[in-house]
Design an enzyme around this catalytic site. Structure first.
Site, PDB file in Angstrom:
ATOM      1  CE  LYS A 190      -1.943   3.038   1.969  1.00 39.52           C
ATOM      2  NZ  LYS A 190      -1.789   4.454   1.579  1.00 39.52           N
ATOM      3  CD  GLU A 266      12.285   4.284   9.161  1.00 39.35           C
ATOM      4  OE1 GLU A 266      12.108   5.295   9.884  1.00 39.35           O
ATOM      5  OE2 GLU A 266      12.407   4.342   7.941  1.00 39.35           O
ATOM      6  CB  CYS A 300      12.622   9.002   8.708  1.00 39.00           C
ATOM      7  SG  CYS A 300      13.490   7.794   7.702  1.00 39.00           S
ATOM      8  CD  GLU A 401       9.660  12.863  11.326  1.00 42.59           C
ATOM      9  OE1 GLU A 401       8.563  12.305  11.488  1.00 42.59           O
ATOM     10  OE2 GLU A 401      10.661  12.275  10.876  1.00 42.59           O
TER      11      GLU A 401
HETATM   12  P1  NDP Z   1       1.597   8.663   7.504  1.00 37.99           P
HETATM   13  O1  NDP Z   1       2.230   7.921   8.606  1.00 37.99           O
HETATM   14  O2  NDP Z   1       0.161   9.033   7.652  1.00 37.99           O
HETATM   15  O3  NDP Z   1       1.711   7.842   6.133  1.00 37.99           O
HETATM   16  C1  NDP Z   1       2.537   6.730   5.889  1.00 37.99           C
HETATM   17  C2  NDP Z   1       1.742   5.606   5.219  1.00 37.99           C
HETATM   18  O4  NDP Z   1       0.748   5.110   6.115  1.00 37.99           O
HETATM   19  C3  NDP Z   1       0.992   6.048   3.970  1.00 37.99           C
HETATM   20  O5  NDP Z   1       0.950   5.004   3.021  1.00 37.99           O
HETATM   21  C4  NDP Z   1      -0.389   6.311   4.529  1.00 37.99           C
HETATM   22  O6  NDP Z   1      -1.357   6.302   3.527  1.00 37.99           O
HETATM   23  C5  NDP Z   1      -0.537   5.180   5.512  1.00 37.99           C
HETATM   24  N1  NDP Z   1      -1.532   5.380   6.551  1.00 37.99           N
HETATM   25  C6  NDP Z   1      -1.982   6.536   7.095  1.00 37.99           C
HETATM   26  N2  NDP Z   1      -2.898   6.296   8.044  1.00 37.99           N
HETATM   27  C7  NDP Z   1      -3.061   4.954   8.115  1.00 37.99           C
HETATM   28  C8  NDP Z   1      -3.866   4.072   8.912  1.00 37.99           C
HETATM   29  N3  NDP Z   1      -4.701   4.534   9.840  1.00 37.99           N
HETATM   30  N4  NDP Z   1      -3.753   2.748   8.719  1.00 37.99           N
HETATM   31  C9  NDP Z   1      -2.900   2.259   7.798  1.00 37.99           C
HETATM   32  N5  NDP Z   1      -2.136   3.033   7.012  1.00 37.99           N
HETATM   33  C10 NDP Z   1      -2.189   4.367   7.169  1.00 37.99           C
HETATM   34  O7  NDP Z   1       2.412   9.948   7.203  1.00 37.99           O
HETATM   35  P2  NDP Z   1       1.880  11.300   6.538  1.00 37.99           P
HETATM   36  O8  NDP Z   1       1.875  11.129   5.097  1.00 37.99           O
HETATM   37  O9  NDP Z   1       0.568  11.733   7.125  1.00 37.99           O
HETATM   38  O10 NDP Z   1       2.978  12.343   7.000  1.00 37.99           O
HETATM   39  C11 NDP Z   1       2.820  13.016   8.241  1.00 37.99           C
HETATM   40  C12 NDP Z   1       4.131  13.126   8.960  1.00 37.99           C
HETATM   41  O11 NDP Z   1       4.622  11.819   9.252  1.00 37.99           O
HETATM   42  C13 NDP Z   1       5.268  13.779   8.195  1.00 37.99           C
HETATM   43  O12 NDP Z   1       5.225  15.157   8.226  1.00 37.99           O
HETATM   44  C14 NDP Z   1       6.450  13.213   8.922  1.00 37.99           C
HETATM   45  O13 NDP Z   1       6.667  13.934  10.104  1.00 37.99           O
HETATM   46  C15 NDP Z   1       6.016  11.806   9.259  1.00 37.99           C
HETATM   47  N6  NDP Z   1       6.490  10.827   8.240  1.00 37.99           N
HETATM   48  C16 NDP Z   1       7.569  10.076   8.526  1.00 37.99           C
HETATM   49  C17 NDP Z   1       8.085   9.241   7.578  1.00 37.99           C
HETATM   50  C18 NDP Z   1       9.302   8.420   7.821  1.00 37.99           C
HETATM   51  O14 NDP Z   1      10.016   8.114   6.864  1.00 37.99           O
HETATM   52  N7  NDP Z   1       9.563   8.004   9.047  1.00 37.99           N
HETATM   53  C19 NDP Z   1       7.492   9.114   6.248  1.00 37.99           C
HETATM   54  C20 NDP Z   1       6.312   9.905   6.064  1.00 37.99           C
HETATM   55  C21 NDP Z   1       5.856  10.721   7.043  1.00 37.99           C
HETATM   56  P3  NDP Z   1      -1.809   7.673   2.796  1.00 37.99           P
HETATM   57  O15 NDP Z   1      -0.604   8.502   2.568  1.00 37.99           O
HETATM   58  O16 NDP Z   1      -2.354   7.149   1.530  1.00 37.99           O
HETATM   59  O17 NDP Z   1      -2.777   8.306   3.707  1.00 37.99           O
END
Ligand code: NDP
Length: 497
Positions: A190, A266, A300, A401
């Site tokens: 996903k 992660e 990250c 973050e």
């Molecule tokens: P998310 O954690 O929401 O997204 C990461 C993945 O999880 C995406 O594929 C997202 O889908 C999916 N997801 C979101 N909610 C759910 C859920 N309830 N159940 C299952 N899967 C889910 O990150 P965001 O895109 O909202 O980013 C927000 C913040 O998160 C950033 O500003 C940053 O601080 C942090 N982040 C950290 C990352 C890292 O590498 N550690 C990577 C990305 C974000 P979808 O995007 O389709 O909603």
């Protein structure tokens, strides 16, 4: 003509047609018939649409993965054939690298250079690395008491749900898929709804490379629908996740409320980059600069807290700010661009909100601090490289973050104080120490609570070296031999002799 107005190559345009789900080796429509818009964040323009997967579609993908697993179409194949197919995936990624890198740059806003090195080529290397593991995953014989032969089998865990973010869509997908496949698992991926195109292309490439249908499926959809359905599915054995700490918590809850599937997380970071006065300051400057501005800060492991010793603080931060002011921000497809666009308008606004919070809390803004709307950039979501000094450890910009090009510089006076500040957040993903004193370097490496410590360097990754978090940066490791533990179950077999 600017790179932004040059027509896209036909090889890329082909993948910008409306896209469907990839289930059981072929494109399939979402049951709802709904779609999601995928936009180019550098131009604010629509790129294409992808199918909006709901729970029924996720169920279909899980069933396809389960069938392939139970029929042993992949895990029952000769190990040498599986090794060759993983290697083929890498070869095909490299063959199509220009097209795949451009897709990632278009959907994410990162520069083409970053999409190539940290995207396609890193993903290809990951598949090669795990191709090498296929014939080396094995159990052990154990000298137990009594007339028994006792040995262990390392078996694939089953169906893996991989949920990955938008910042390194292809690379992080490879970090989950390659070891899962090496272990013999089947996968439902996903991707983020913001960046699904690279994932769909990867699934096609895997099919061309010889991966049987159903072994790798891609459901494009929103996190709260498709992601949640995957996390709660009773027939998914494991969730491998990279993303925010907030979503990580939701996944643990979903696993607890469904079938207690395994979860590896992660999550985010607020990584300290610590500079001592005896360091090679030119190298440290470069490390601090790219530590925060690589991938427009959407990484990250970003060195988002710069801890600088008081003796060199003012000069160091001054030079860094000068350099940041001159950074070339703009069209990601232009080879001269150093930093591209933030992934979305929402992410840009989130970053600007943090900058506002920094100003309100009394940190000193040294450069940047606003949206970049010069020329064509007004159409996209660009933020100027931003440096704050006079940041105190408890400020919001030093604790949370930001995931953008915003650096918080903090002054320290002793190694002990540096350790206290470094460990003073809920995160523990990465860190760096800059010094020529070898004893100090090793002492700091031992004291810092983080999954990675870089000494006199920053942001080094290798498919063979484990990556993951301490504390609320998550648990489980991507990459290296350690990642295999996430995708195998150990069975103990007793034979009476
Ligand atoms: P998310 O954690 O929401 O997204 C990461 C993945 O999880 C995406 O594929 C997202 O889908 C999916 N997801 C979101 N909610 C759910 C859920 N309830 N159940 C299952 N899967 C889910 O990150 P965001 O895109 O909202 O980013 C927000 C913040 O998160 C950033 O500003 C940053 O601080 C942090 N982040 C950290 C990352 C890292 O590498 N550690 C990577 C990305 C974000 P979808 O995007 O389709 O909603």
């Amino acid at each position: 003509m600017s790179a932004a107005t040059t027509p896209l190559p036909e090889t890329v345009q082909r993948h910008l047609r409306p896209r469907q789900l990839f289930i059981d080796g072929r494109e399939q429509e979402a049951a709802s018939g709904q779609s999601i818009e995928v936009r180019n964040p550098a131009r604010g323009e629509l790129l294409t649409t992808v199918a909006d997967a709901g729970p029924d579609d996720v169920n279909r993908a899980v069933q396809a993965a389960r069938l392939s697993f139970e029929k042993k179409t992949w895990r029952g194949m000769k190990p040498s054939d599986r090794e060759r197919i993983l290697w083929n995936i890498a070869d095909l990624l490299v063959k199509h690298r220009d097209e795949v890198a451009m897709l990632e740059s278009l959907e994410n806003g990162k520069t083409l250079r970053e999409a190539m090195g940290g995207g396609v080529l890193a993903a290809a290397d990951c598949f090669r690395y795990y191709a090498g593991w296929v014939r080396k995953i094995c159990g052990e014989t154990i000298p137990v008491d009594g007339p028994f032969l006792n040995y262990t089998l390392r078996e694939p865990v089953g169906v893996v749900g991989a949920i990955v973010p938008w910042n390194f869509p292809l690379q992080i997908a490879a970090w989950k898929i390659a070891p899962a496949l090496a272990c013999g698992c089947s996968v439902v991926l996903k991707p983020s709804e913001l960046t699904p195109l690279g994932a769909l292309r990867l699934a096609e490439i895997a099919g061309e490379a010889g991966l049987p249908p159903g072994v790798l499926n891609v459901v494009t959809g929103y996190g709260w629908t498709a992601g949640d359905a995957l996390a709660r599915h009773m027939d998914v054995d494991k969730i491998a996740f990279t993303g925010s700490t907030h979503t990580g918590r939701a996944l643990l809850k979903a696993a607890a409320e469904s079938n207690l599937k395994r979860v590896s997380l992660e999550l985010g970071g607020k990584s300290p980059n610590i500079v001592f006065p005896d360091a090679d300051l030119e190298a440290a400057l470069k490390g601090a600069f790219w530590g925060i501005f690589t991938n427009k800060g959407e990484i990250c492991s970003a060195g988002s807290r710069l801890l600088v010793h008081a003796d060199i603080h003012d000069e160091f931060v001054g030079k860094l700010s000068d350099r940041a002011r001159k950074m070339r921000v703009g069209d990601p497809l232009d080879k001269a661009t150093a930093m591209g666009a933030q992934v979305s308008e929402a992410q840009m606004n989130r970053i600007l909100g943090y900058i506002q919070a920094g100003v309100e809390e009394g940190a000193q803004l040294r450069c940047g601090g606003e949206r970049d709307t010069e020329g064509d950039k007004a159409k996209g979501y660009f933020v100027k490289p931003t440096v704050f000094s006079e940041v105190t450890p408890q400020m919001k910009i030093a604790q949370e973050e930001i995931f953008g090009p915003v650096l918080a510089a903090i002054r320290f006076r002793s190694p002990e104080e540096a350790v206290e500040i470094a460990n003073g957040t809920m995160y523990g993903l990465a860190s760096a120490v800059w010094t020529k004193d070898i004893r100090l370097a090793h002492r700091m490496a031992a004291e810092i609570k983080a999954g990675s410590v870089w000494v006199n360097t920053y942001n080094n990754f290798d498919s063979g070296s484990p990556f993951g978090g301490y504390k609320q940066s998550g648990f489980g490791r991507d990459l290296g031999g350690h990642a295999l533990e996430q995708y195998t179950a150990v069975k103990s077999v007793w034979v009476a002799l």
